[in-house]
Design a protein around this motif. Structure first.
Motif, mmCIF file in Angstrom:
data_model
loop_
_atom_site.group_PDB
_atom_site.id
_atom_site.type_symbol
_atom_site.label_atom_id
_atom_site.label_comp_id
_atom_site.label_asym_id
_atom_site.label_seq_id
_atom_site.Cartn_x
_atom_site.Cartn_y
_atom_site.Cartn_z
ATOM 1 N N ALA A 10 82.304 58.057 59.674
ATOM 2 C CA ALA A 10 82.283 57.599 58.281
ATOM 3 C C ALA A 10 82.565 58.763 57.335
ATOM 4 O O ALA A 10 83.284 58.607 56.340
ATOM 5 N N THR A 11 82.048 59.949 57.653
ATOM 6 C CA THR A 11 82.316 61.151 56.857
ATOM 7 C C THR A 11 83.800 61.503 56.911
ATOM 8 O O THR A 11 84.406 61.847 55.885
ATOM 9 N N LEU A 13 86.241 59.425 57.351
ATOM 10 C CA LEU A 13 86.937 58.430 56.535
ATOM 11 C C LEU A 13 86.789 58.732 55.045
ATOM 12 O O LEU A 13 87.757 58.641 54.285
ATOM 13 N N VAL A 14 85.604 59.136 54.619
ATOM 14 C CA VAL A 14 85.394 59.481 53.209
ATOM 15 C C VAL A 14 86.247 60.683 52.808
ATOM 16 O O VAL A 14 86.888 60.682 51.753
ATOM 17 N N TYR A 16 89.039 61.612 54.187
ATOM 18 C CA TYR A 16 90.429 61.157 54.121
ATOM 19 C C TYR A 16 90.678 60.385 52.832
ATOM 20 O O TYR A 16 91.703 60.597 52.156
ATOM 21 N N LEU A 17 89.791 59.466 52.477
ATOM 22 C CA LEU A 17 89.995 58.658 51.272
ATOM 23 C C LEU A 17 90.042 59.527 50.020
ATOM 24 O O LEU A 17 90.824 59.257 49.102
ATOM 25 N N LEU A 18 89.209 60.558 49.966
ATOM 26 C CA LEU A 18 89.264 61.486 48.833
ATOM 27 C C LEU A 18 90.580 62.256 48.815
ATOM 28 O O LEU A 18 91.225 62.394 47.771
ATOM 29 N N THR A 25 91.442 62.408 42.260
ATOM 30 C CA THR A 25 90.824 63.731 42.322
ATOM 31 C C THR A 25 91.540 64.781 41.485
ATOM 32 O O THR A 25 90.949 65.799 41.145
#
Length: 158
Positions: A10-11, A13-14, A16-18, A25
């Motif tokens: 999950a980290t 994925l976060v 990557y999404l950022l 950003t």
């Protein structure tokens, strides 16, 4: 899938999404978070490398397992292309390191293509692993619910 692996994924994925949203950003943060995303994506790949021999063994569903290995290899290539081309067009990271790269007109389209390919491959990767993630989340949630209901019974609530 362990709780620790699920939280790590999950980290990833976060991160990557950022990194994948420079309009959210801003470009400088996109570049630095992108470097961090590359590190965690490579760590994600490394955390699963011990599964490689079992994926390539003969037997039923071998084609599916080989397909997953091919997908993961394509993901790794896309991450590498995206990272290298992103660094080469960098307006913040490269100058911070005292470097300059020629060939913007080559690296920028390559970066755009690699980023789109990476997104498509990650979506396929998520779709393939969605059931496994769902089962892990559901079992983790069920364990938590059972734990809380036992605590409530001991507290005299409910």
């Amino acid at each position: 899938m362990s709780k620790r692996k699920l939280l790590f994924d999950a980290t990833v994925l976060v991160f990557y999404l950022l990194a994948a949203n420079p309009t959210v950003t801003g470009i400088p943060l996109h570049e630095w978070v992108g470097l961090g995303a590359v590190v965690v994506l490579v760590a994600h790949c490394a955390s699963s490398v011990e599964l490689l021999p079992s994926l390539l063994r003969p037997g039923a569903k071998r084609a599916v397992r080989v397909g997953r290995v091919v997908l993961d290899a394509a993901l790794l290539v896309a991450v590498a292309l995206c990272a290298v081309s992103g660094i080469m067009v960098s307006g913040d990271v490269l100058p911070a390191l005292g470097l300059y790269a020629e060939g913007y007109y080559f690296w920028d389209p390559l970066h755009a293509f690699a980023a789109k390919a990476l997104l498509a491959l990650i979506l396929v990767h998520l779709a393939i692993h969605a059931r496994m993630v769902w089962v892990a989340v559901r079992s983790w949630y069920a364990v938590r619910q059972d734990k809380f209901s036992k605590e409530e019974r001991h507290d005299g609530i409910g």
